[in-house]
Design an enzyme around this catalytic site. Structure first.
Site, PDB file in Angstrom:
ATOM      1  N   ASP A 216       0.811  -1.226   0.000  1.00  0.00           N
ATOM      2  CA  ASP A 216       0.000   0.000   0.000  1.00  0.00           C
ATOM      3  C   ASP A 216       0.843   1.274   0.000  1.00  0.00           C
ATOM      4  OD1 ASP A 216      -2.145  -1.704   0.290  1.00  0.00           O
ATOM      5  OD2 ASP A 216      -2.990  -0.648   2.012  1.00  0.00           O
TER       6      ASP A 216
ATOM      7  N   HIS B  72       3.798  -2.059   3.250  1.00  0.00           N
ATOM      8  CA  HIS B  72       3.808  -0.718   2.651  1.00  0.00           C
ATOM      9  C   HIS B  72       5.093  -0.463   1.865  1.00  0.00           C
ATOM     10  CE1 HIS B  72       0.699  -0.437   5.741  1.00  0.00           C
ATOM     11  NE2 HIS B  72       0.192   0.564   5.022  1.00  0.00           N
TER      12      HIS B  72
HETATM   13 ZN   LIG Z   1      -2.571   3.375   3.259  1.00  0.00          ZN
END
Ligand SMILES: [Zn+2]
Length: 236
Positions: free
Chosen positions: A39, A186
């Site tokens: 993400d 991430h």
């Molecule tokens: Zn996010």
């Protein structure tokens, strides 16, 4: 009399449940598959993650932020060129749990479309999987996504934002390996901790007998099979 009301309510509950599912946080417990999702990128860790995935011959799903793609279209393009799944994490990472204004659903739609259109312009891919920031998953999120043929995807495990050591983090991810798991990590920041164990983690998933596939494959989702309103639209 009361019993009849309960039965009617039960009927509607079952009828609603039987409709096409519009959000997911894990896949089938029987498929023998697991998905890795990244993400907030493209960002500082993206290139290194791509290198590891290439070395391990694994395809993942990247939930990109429109604002990041706008600043780094080449980064987004590199992810698509490497054959990974391109997905939408909205434009500006608004926390809709905290967003109380009356225009919430309109704002969600705008964020979804703005992110999706920028991602499409940079990668050539029209994303139909969306993950709202912070895993926002109230009925209005599903509705906003459904209006634009998108399916909301959350995750079954993720902890790479926590203040723990890389070893502890690796351990937690490892313990969360299971059939149908959707892992969240991430790629916006350097994410040295994840980079330190990602390669081993992929090996561990494979050693447990699971195949690593993009989220749409894990969930057996195809854009045209889901909704019927024709994809991302311009709100203007
Ligand atoms: Zn996010």
């Amino acid at each position: 009399m009361k019993k009849n009301i309960v039965l009617v309510l039960l009927f509607f509950a079952v009828a609603c449940f039987a409709q096409i599912k519009t959000f997911y946080s894990n896949g089938s417990e029987n498929a023998g598959k697991v998905a890795l999702t990244f993400d907030d990128g493209p960002g500082k860790a993206t290139q290194k993650i791509l290198e590891i995935l290439k070395e391990k011959n694994v395809k993942a799903s990247f939930f990109m932020l429109g604002v990041r793609v706008r600043r780094n279209p080449a980064g987004a393009k590199a992810v698509a060129a490497a054959g990974h799944e391109i997905a939408n994490h909205t434009y500006g990472h608004i926390n809709f749990y905290a967003y109380k204004d009356k225009d919430k659903i309109d704002k969600m739609e705008k964020e979804l479309l703005r992110g999706g259109n920028i991602i499409k312009a940079a990668t050539g891919v029209e994303p139909f999987l969306v993950r709202f920031p912070y895993g926002y998953l109230n009925p209005d999120a599903v509705e906003a996504a459904k209006r634009h043929d998108c399916c909301v995807i959350n995750w079954s495990f993720g902890c790479d934002w926590k203040k723990i050591t890389a070893g502890e983090m690796h351990d937690k991810y490892k313990k969360a390996i299971k059939n149908g798991a959707i892992f969240l990590m991430h790629d916006l920041h350097e994410n040295k901790k994840v980079l330190s164990f990602l390669s081993d983690f992929i090996d561990e998933i494979k050693q447990m007998g699971y195949e690593i596939v993009p989220v749409s494959e894990l969930l057996n989702l195809k854009q045209d099979r889901y909704f019927d309103s024709g994809g991302l639209k311009n709100l203007e």
